[in-house]
Motif scaffolding. Structure first.
Motif, PDB file in Angstrom:
ATOM      1  N   SER A   1      31.944  50.543 103.063  1.00  0.00           N
ATOM      2  CA  SER A   1      33.382  50.929 101.977  1.00  0.00           C
ATOM      3  C   SER A   1      33.729  49.661 102.658  1.00  0.00           C
ATOM      4  O   SER A   1      34.459  48.640 102.460  1.00  0.00           O
ATOM      5  CB  SER A   1      34.311  51.183 103.296  1.00  0.00           C
ATOM      6  N   LEU A   2      34.232  50.151 100.504  1.00  0.00           N
ATOM      7  CA  LEU A   2      35.155  49.194 100.008  1.00  0.00           C
ATOM      8  C   LEU A   2      36.261  48.612 100.429  1.00  0.00           C
ATOM      9  O   LEU A   2      36.786  47.209 100.786  1.00  0.00           O
ATOM     10  CB  LEU A   2      35.951  49.694  98.123  1.00  0.00           C
ATOM     11  N   ARG A   3      37.029  49.405 101.152  1.00  0.00           N
ATOM     12  CA  ARG A   3      38.596  48.969 102.164  1.00  0.00           C
ATOM     13  C   ARG A   3      38.005  48.667 103.088  1.00  0.00           C
ATOM     14  O   ARG A   3      38.698  47.457 103.798  1.00  0.00           O
ATOM     15  CB  ARG A   3      38.778  50.647 102.461  1.00  0.00           C
ATOM     16  N   ASP A   4      36.690  48.964 103.907  1.00  0.00           N
ATOM     17  CA  ASP A   4      36.314  47.590 104.769  1.00  0.00           C
ATOM     18  C   ASP A   4      36.161  46.301 104.677  1.00  0.00           C
ATOM     19  O   ASP A   4      36.414  45.694 105.501  1.00  0.00           O
ATOM     20  CB  ASP A   4      35.241  48.188 105.741  1.00  0.00           C
ATOM     21  N   LEU A   5      35.296  46.100 103.377  1.00  0.00           N
ATOM     22  CA  LEU A   5      35.427  44.660 102.616  1.00  0.00           C
ATOM     23  C   LEU A   5      36.562  44.054 102.470  1.00  0.00           C
ATOM     24  O   LEU A   5      37.051  43.168 102.606  1.00  0.00           O
ATOM     25  CB  LEU A   5      34.757  44.741 101.332  1.00  0.00           C
ATOM     26  N   ALA A   6      37.617  44.705 102.315  1.00  0.00           N
ATOM     27  CA  ALA A   6      39.013  44.262 101.660  1.00  0.00           C
ATOM     28  C   ALA A   6      39.527  43.652 102.824  1.00  0.00           C
ATOM     29  O   ALA A   6      39.428  42.476 102.531  1.00  0.00           O
ATOM     30  CB  ALA A   6      39.731  45.546 101.489  1.00  0.00           C
ATOM     31  N   ARG A   7      39.955  45.073 103.740  1.00  0.00           N
ATOM     32  CA  ARG A   7      39.734  44.186 105.389  1.00  0.00           C
ATOM     33  C   ARG A   7      39.626  43.260 105.877  1.00  0.00           C
ATOM     34  O   ARG A   7      40.013  42.338 106.150  1.00  0.00           O
ATOM     35  CB  ARG A   7      40.146  45.350 105.644  1.00  0.00           C
ATOM     36  N   ARG A   8      38.217  43.222 105.670  1.00  0.00           N
ATOM     37  CA  ARG A   8      36.492  42.014 106.011  1.00  0.00           C
ATOM     38  C   ARG A   8      37.366  40.124 105.775  1.00  0.00           C
ATOM     39  O   ARG A   8      37.464  39.456 105.843  1.00  0.00           O
ATOM     40  CB  ARG A   8      35.340  41.738 106.159  1.00  0.00           C
TER      41      ARG A   8
END
Lengths: 187, 187
Positions: free
Chosen positions: B33-40
């Motif tokens: 998930s792109l959003r998960d990557l961004a959060r990380r």
DNA sequence: GATCCTATCTTGCCATTGACAAGATGGCAC
DNA sequence: GTGCCATCTTGTCAATGGCAAGATAGGATC
């Protein structure tokens, strides 16, 4: 379609599996959407959940179907190892969606009992066919090793073919190309 | 992490690729998930879009990285065909995420120029290593056929290993198991 | 024939996601 | 110092997966 029988709206479970195979075969598993399948079948967006629980459940059913189909394909190919190898590749190409899902355990519940059973059935047929492979290398020849080599070469060829990674000069007949490759191991 | 350099917030492009490889390696490409990557990475949910455009763009970059990494791995393995084969399998296991994406063209833009170039570079090294494979079968021995057989067997073994489809008795060392299988073709 | 029962399917809802648009921010060239 | 551009943020929207609650039908039971 076929008015074989019906509860409410027809043979929904089968229709969903068929549609899933079609979508995955054309666009890959990532493009699969339960709601799209429901639309194709003409039912509400929540109908698939009843038959499969969730997306992984649907793909689990597809994998089971795939392993059974593979076992049958190998049986039909007869005892000859070369023929069985060609049939393996042919199965991967003709039932692309099933094949892709089967060997992607992160997409479904690979530890489900039905999956393990179907997978074991296909494995039995596979091993039986490979038993005819001549050993090589002067040594005693490990049957497990030989079987693994045979499975690897057909599986690898099938995977590379499906990925479009192979050179164009091979033409468009996977059976023909696979036969030549398998001969390298068998003859 | 490493304060090598930075524009706004650090080495975001690299951080995203690293995080993507980690997620895919653990849970498969479907879980990305792109959003998960961004959060990380500690950035906003839209930051990845600037570097990669969309999800396919990120996976395209990962595939390019993977092909280059594979080429380097094969170069480092030296001229020996057996060693190169083992290195191929080892690469697949150690860089699972890259390997899985590379051969799943439906996930990224496989026709992008950078991908074709990187893929060709890796293919060149691969073919160079396979050139040493002895022909077999009495006939003249088709080099293309032989190369395809070698590629198929290592690719198939790697894929089956990653899929968890292989029997447990092989242990947990893919290099060891791969060596035995490849010998079936090489010796 | 009426009633219950269960499998099947629908409607409604919510959190998450990918993608887009518009704006903010900071470094760099000049 | 000023403008410019790459980088990143905020806000928004449609689509998706999944859950809960309700509707519907076909058959079993009496």
């Amino acid at each position: 379609m076929s008015p074989t029988r019906g509860y409410h709206h027809g043979d929904l479970r089968r229709a969903l599996l068929d549609a899933a195979a079609e979508v995955i075969g054309e666009s890959g598993p990532a493009a699969l959407s339960l709601r799209d399948l429901a639309r194709r079948a003409g039912v509400s967006h929540a109908a698939p959940a009843h038959h499969f629980g969730d997306k992984a459940g649907l793909l689990t059913a597809l994998a089971v179907q795939g392993f059974d189909l593979l076992a049958q394909t190998l049986r039909d190919a007869g005892d000859d190892l070369l023929a069985a190898g060609v049939a393996y590749v042919d199965f991967a190409v003709r039932h692309r969606a099933h094949f892709e899902v089967m060997f992607r355990p992160d997409l479904y519940r690979a530890d489900a009992a039905e999956v393990r059973a179907a997978s074991a059935r296909a494995g039995d047929v596979l091993r039986a066919r490979v038993a005819g492979l001549p050993t090589r290398g002067g040594g005693p020849g490990d049957p497990g090793r030989d079987a693994l080599a045979a499975w690897s070469i057909v599986h690898g060829f099938a995977t590379l073919w499906l990925a479009g990674a192979l050179p164009d000069r091979l033409g468009d007949d996977p059976r023909e190309a696979a036969r030549a490759v398998i001969r390298r191991l068998v003859d």
